[in-house]
Design an enzyme around this catalytic site. Structure first.
Site, PDB file in Angstrom:
ATOM      1  N   LYS A  22       0.826  -1.207   0.000  1.00 21.35           N
ATOM      2  CA  LYS A  22       0.000   0.000   0.000  1.00 21.35           C
ATOM      3  C   LYS A  22       0.860   1.257   0.000  1.00 21.35           C
ATOM      4  CE  LYS A  22      -2.008   2.111   3.979  1.00 21.35           C
ATOM      5  NZ  LYS A  22      -1.458   3.379   4.076  1.00 21.35           N
ATOM      6  N   ASN A  23       1.821   1.319   0.924  1.00 23.06           N
ATOM      7  CA  ASN A  23       2.559   2.573   1.087  1.00 23.06           C
ATOM      8  C   ASN A  23       3.534   2.845  -0.059  1.00 23.06           C
ATOM      9  OD1 ASN A  23       1.070   3.148   3.298  1.00 23.06           O
ATOM     10  ND2 ASN A  23       2.616   2.552   4.798  1.00 23.06           N
ATOM     11  N   ARG A  93      -4.415  10.203   3.769  1.00 24.12           N
ATOM     12  CA  ARG A  93      -3.195  10.793   4.277  1.00 24.12           C
ATOM     13  C   ARG A  93      -2.162  10.987   3.141  1.00 24.12           C
ATOM     14  NH1 ARG A  93      -0.693  13.852   7.849  1.00 24.12           N
ATOM     15  NH2 ARG A  93       1.499  13.388   7.888  1.00 24.12           N
ATOM     16  N   CYS A 117      -5.778   7.999   8.552  1.00 24.16           N
ATOM     17  CA  CYS A 117      -5.876   7.424   9.891  1.00 24.16           C
ATOM     18  C   CYS A 117      -5.609   8.475  10.954  1.00 24.16           C
ATOM     19  CB  CYS A 117      -4.859   6.304  10.051  1.00 24.16           C
ATOM     20  SG  CYS A 117      -5.436   4.754   9.386  1.00 24.16           S
ATOM     21  N   ARG A 122      -0.344  15.059  12.857  1.00 26.22           N
ATOM     22  CA  ARG A 122       0.512  14.544  11.787  1.00 26.22           C
ATOM     23  C   ARG A 122       1.000  15.705  10.924  1.00 26.22           C
ATOM     24  NH1 ARG A 122      -1.895   8.882   9.668  1.00 26.22           N
ATOM     25  NH2 ARG A 122       0.143   8.844   8.701  1.00 26.22           N
ATOM     26  N   PRO A 123       2.082  16.352  11.336  1.00 23.10           N
ATOM     27  CA  PRO A 123       2.539  17.555  10.641  1.00 23.10           C
ATOM     28  C   PRO A 123       3.178  17.253   9.286  1.00 23.10           C
ATOM     29  CG  PRO A 123       4.080  16.962  12.385  1.00 23.10           C
ATOM     30  CD  PRO A 123       2.964  15.970  12.454  1.00 23.10           C
ATOM     31  N   ILE A 124       3.252  18.280   8.424  1.00 22.19           N
ATOM     32  CA  ILE A 124       3.991  18.124   7.154  1.00 22.19           C
ATOM     33  C   ILE A 124       5.028  19.252   7.013  1.00 22.19           C
ATOM     34  CG2 ILE A 124       2.225  16.801   5.921  1.00 22.19           C
ATOM     35  CD1 ILE A 124       1.530  19.460   4.414  1.00 22.19           C
ATOM     36  N   ASP A 125       5.483  19.744   8.164  1.00 21.86           N
ATOM     37  CA  ASP A 125       6.442  20.858   8.122  1.00 21.86           C
ATOM     38  C   ASP A 125       7.734  20.511   7.374  1.00 21.86           C
ATOM     39  OD1 ASP A 125       6.610  19.178  10.571  1.00 21.86           O
ATOM     40  OD2 ASP A 125       8.471  20.274  10.849  1.00 21.86           O
ATOM     41  N   GLN A 126       8.181  19.265   7.454  1.00 26.87           N
ATOM     42  CA  GLN A 126       9.429  18.898   6.767  1.00 26.87           C
ATOM     43  C   GLN A 126       9.250  18.876   5.243  1.00 26.87           C
ATOM     44  OE1 GLN A 126      12.418  18.559   8.546  1.00 26.87           O
ATOM     45  NE2 GLN A 126      11.009  19.369  10.077  1.00 26.87           N
ATOM     46  N   ASP A 306       3.829   0.333  12.125  1.00 24.93           N
ATOM     47  CA  ASP A 306       2.592  -0.178  11.519  1.00 24.93           C
ATOM     48  C   ASP A 306       2.308  -1.635  11.898  1.00 24.93           C
ATOM     49  OD1 ASP A 306       2.238   2.286  10.406  1.00 24.93           O
ATOM     50  OD2 ASP A 306       2.975   1.740   8.419  1.00 24.93           O
ATOM     51  N   ARG A 398      -9.090   0.315   3.652  1.00 23.44           N
ATOM     52  CA  ARG A 398      -8.134   1.228   3.031  1.00 23.44           C
ATOM     53  C   ARG A 398      -6.842   0.520   2.661  1.00 23.44           C
ATOM     54  NH1 ARG A 398      -6.265   5.408   6.711  1.00 23.44           N
ATOM     55  NH2 ARG A 398      -4.803   5.464   5.012  1.00 23.44           N
TER      56      ARG A 398
HETATM   57  N1  EPU Z   1       6.867  14.248  10.989  1.00 24.51           N
HETATM   58  C1  EPU Z   1       7.089  15.567  11.287  1.00 24.51           C
HETATM   59  N2  EPU Z   1       7.056  16.463  10.264  1.00 24.51           N
HETATM   60  C2  EPU Z   1       6.820  16.101   8.977  1.00 24.51           C
HETATM   61  C3  EPU Z   1       6.590  14.745   8.685  1.00 24.51           C
HETATM   62  C4  EPU Z   1       6.622  13.837   9.724  1.00 24.51           C
HETATM   63  O1  EPU Z   1       7.314  15.926  12.437  1.00 24.51           O
HETATM   64  O2  EPU Z   1       6.814  16.970   8.095  1.00 24.51           O
HETATM   65  C5  EPU Z   1       6.912  13.257  12.082  1.00 24.51           C
HETATM   66  C6  EPU Z   1       5.577  12.561  12.302  1.00 24.51           C
HETATM   67  O3  EPU Z   1       4.752  13.310  13.159  1.00 24.51           O
HETATM   68  C7  EPU Z   1       6.001  11.227  12.882  1.00 24.51           C
HETATM   69  C8  EPU Z   1       7.341  10.935  12.181  1.00 24.51           C
HETATM   70  O4  EPU Z   1       7.795  12.203  11.689  1.00 24.51           O
HETATM   71  O5  EPU Z   1       6.213  11.368  14.250  1.00 24.51           O
HETATM   72  C9  EPU Z   1       7.295   9.964  11.041  1.00 24.51           C
HETATM   73  O6  EPU Z   1       6.305  10.357  10.094  1.00 24.51           O
HETATM   74  P1  EPU Z   1       6.410   9.976   8.537  1.00 24.51           P
HETATM   75  O7  EPU Z   1       6.420  11.226   7.762  1.00 24.51           O
HETATM   76  O8  EPU Z   1       7.522   8.997   8.332  1.00 24.51           O
HETATM   77  O9  EPU Z   1       5.026   9.258   8.315  1.00 24.51           O
HETATM   78  P2  EPU Z   1       4.106   9.320   7.033  1.00 24.51           P
HETATM   79  O10 EPU Z   1       4.960   9.406   5.810  1.00 24.51           O
HETATM   80  O11 EPU Z   1       3.043  10.305   7.210  1.00 24.51           O
HETATM   81  C10 EPU Z   1       4.157   6.765   6.556  1.00 24.51           C
HETATM   82  C11 EPU Z   1       3.138   5.680   6.404  1.00 24.51           C
HETATM   83  C12 EPU Z   1       2.533   5.350   7.771  1.00 24.51           C
HETATM   84  C13 EPU Z   1       3.654   4.939   8.716  1.00 24.51           C
HETATM   85  C14 EPU Z   1       4.741   6.015   8.775  1.00 24.51           C
HETATM   86  C15 EPU Z   1       5.952   5.610   9.583  1.00 24.51           C
HETATM   87  C16 EPU Z   1       2.305   6.123   4.205  1.00 24.51           C
HETATM   88  C17 EPU Z   1       1.185   6.576   3.356  1.00 24.51           C
HETATM   89  N3  EPU Z   1       2.090   6.130   5.508  1.00 24.51           N
HETATM   90  O12 EPU Z   1       3.453   7.894   7.069  1.00 24.51           O
HETATM   91  O13 EPU Z   1       1.709   4.233   7.532  1.00 24.51           O
HETATM   92  O14 EPU Z   1       3.124   4.749  10.015  1.00 24.51           O
HETATM   93  O15 EPU Z   1       5.194   6.326   7.436  1.00 24.51           O
HETATM   94  O16 EPU Z   1       6.505   4.451   9.059  1.00 24.51           O
HETATM   95  O17 EPU Z   1       3.352   5.725   3.704  1.00 24.51           O
HETATM   96  C18 EPU Z   1      -0.164   2.859   7.721  1.00 24.51           C
HETATM   97  O18 EPU Z   1       0.163   2.311   6.665  1.00 24.51           O
HETATM   98  O19 EPU Z   1      -1.054   2.397   8.469  1.00 24.51           O
HETATM   99  C19 EPU Z   1       0.491   4.096   8.120  1.00 24.51           C
HETATM  100  C20 EPU Z   1      -0.009   4.917   8.992  1.00 24.51           C
END
Ligand code: EPU
Length: 421
Positions: A22-23, A93, A117, A122-126, A306, A398
């Site tokens: 999925k991811n 997401r 979820c 769940r920030p996207i600042d990075q 996960d 999903r």
């Molecule tokens: N984070 C920040 N700022 C950012 C982005 C992330 O502080 O700009 C923090 C998050 O708050 C978190 C950590 O960094 O504490 C890791 O977040 P990451 O960005 O790696 O997560 P994601 O890309 O949003 C993906 C998977 C998630 C999985 C995480 C961690 C997808 C679509 N989702 O999320 O999968 O938990 O990586 O491995 O790829 C799932 O499949 O059920 C799922 C939630």
């Protein structure tokens, strides 16, 4: 509302084929927008998130055809829109990947802030920091991220946190940038590598994916014409491996990359579970008794967050006290209250859950609080005595392809029913 009804306990036995990840799929499909041409993508899981994304790509002007349930041909030559429709985007997401893909294609993008979820902030600042370093102007208005760039320039970006989403998004944005982009402290997850392999097959120049420094040399065009097969889903594979152990079963989990499973395999062996690895499958033979262990979730190659809710169900069966420390998300134990209603003894303090094991679960009505928690509820239903009803299964739909069929083929008694709330 639909629910899963499970009559337990059962023992899972037999073979299960694992679907595409999925991811990886939810990133490779937006990546097809960067291509101005035709991409063939195989092993695409037929799940809700993918269906939503294919709809979004269609609305943006892509011509999508399916050769079979899992093979998508994506012709993006006539894509002419950089605004993703809110109604579709809000449920996902991973819709944030549209940002990186659309700015690579058009130098601009409008996408609403991601849904999906719910387990905390769940920030996207990075992601935004990286886009800005590449010369983009980013504004957030009424929940919509608006990005404009007259030119996307290569940049050196250090991620403050290891983020899968930011790594992939910045890789997408950088593919056609002027000059070289270096992403430091990047995520090393197999799906990061998969997206880089897809983009390289379509004409990009990305090196270092799978390490913590990724270098992307911008190219003028991505003409496509290539075929890419999505990697197997390590989280689906892990879910079935844990389910085999928890039900005391004997399951061959097929079509996987065993290396991706190393952190789970090691923990299962530490717990006393019999795990046999081969080239593209892992056989898990459960035992009546499992040992207590401590686990900390971490970015890859650490133990995956996960799989955290699912392994909790197994730890509930172990003799003694186990702990799980959540090292990725601030809050991912909302499901613990549901498991407690089935008889589990779990105490959550902040990012740590303490599980006092050797409990016999009994069936109960429970709800899926998110996708992986939903899988854990199903697993609890498989080991519990009596009838378990899992509600909120839209989360499970999903991310798991043919979940009910795959479980029933292994000997479970689970069905999808329509029921008034
Ligand atoms: N984070 C920040 N700022 C950012 C982005 C992330 O502080 O700009 C923090 C998050 O708050 C978190 C950590 O960094 O504490 C890791 O977040 P990451 O960005 O790696 O997560 P994601 O890309 O949003 C993906 C998977 C998630 C999985 C995480 C961690 C997808 C679509 N989702 O999320 O999968 O938990 O990586 O491995 O790829 C799932 O499949 O059920 C799922 C939630």
């Amino acid at each position: 509302m639909e629910r899963f009804v499970i009559n337990g306990p059962c023992s899972l036995n037999g073979e299960v084929n694992i679907s595409g990840a999925k991811n990886a799929a939810v990133a490779v499909l937006p990546a097809a927008l960067v291509v101005n041409g035709i991409s063939k993508i195989e092993n695409v899981p037929d799940i809700k998130d993918v269906r939503v994304l294919l709809d979004i790509l269609g609305k943006l002007g892509a011509k999508i055809t399916k050769e079979d349930d899992n093979t998508v041909i994506c012709d993006t030559r006539e894509v002419d829109c950089w605004k993703a429709p809110y109604e579709l985007v809000k449920s996902m997401r991973a819709s944030y990947y549209l940002l990186g893909a659309l700015i690579a294609r058009f130098g601009r993008a409008e996408v609403s802030l991601p849904g999906g979820c719910d387990f905390g902030f769940r920030p996207i600042d990075q992601h935004i920091k990286g886009f800005e370093a590449m010369g983009a102007v980013v504004e957030i208005e009424h929940g919509i991220v608006k990005i404009n760039a007259s030119e996307i320039r290569g940049a050196q970006i250090y991620l403050d946190v290891v983020s899968v989403g930011a790594t992939i998004n910045l890789m997408l944005a950088a593919v056609k940038a002027k000059g070289q982009t270096i992403i430091e402290n990047s995520a090393k997850e197999p799906h990061v590598v998969d997206v880089a392999n897809f983009l390289n097959a379509m004409g990009a120049n990305i090196r270092g994916a799978g390490t913590d420094v990724i270098k992307i040399k911008g190219v003028d065009h991505l003409n496509g014409g290539g075929t890419h097969s999505i990697i197997p889903d390590m989280i689906e594979a892990g879910t079935f491996m844990i389910a085999a152990a928890a039900t005391g079963g004997d399951v061959v989990v097929k079509n996987i990359i065993p290396k991706h499973m190393e952190s789970l395999t090691a923990k299962l062996i530490e717990m006393g579970v019999n795990v046999i690895e081969d080239e593209d499958f892992i056989r898990v033979i459960g035992k009546n008794e499992v040992k207590n262990v401590n686990i900390m979730t971490l970015p890859y190659p650490g133990f995956p967050t996960d799989l955290q809710p699912q392994i909790t169900v197994l730890l509930n069966m172990a003799e003694g006290v186990s702990t799980i420390t959540e090292g990725v998300w601030d809050s991912r134990f909302q499901y613990a209250d549901e498991l407690k209603r089935m008889g589990a003894k779990i105490k959550v303090e902040g990012r740590i859950a303490v599980i006092d094991g050797a409990n016999i679960l009994s069936g109960a009505p429970v709800k899926a609080t998110d996708l992986r928690a939903g899988a854990a509820m199903v697993m609890a239903g498989l080991v519990a005595k009596g009838r378990t009803e899992v509600s909120n299964i839209k989360y499970i739909d999903r991310g798991y392809e043919n979940f009910v069929n795959k479980l029933n083929m292994l000997g479970a008694d689970i069905s999808r029913v329509l029921k008034d709330d």
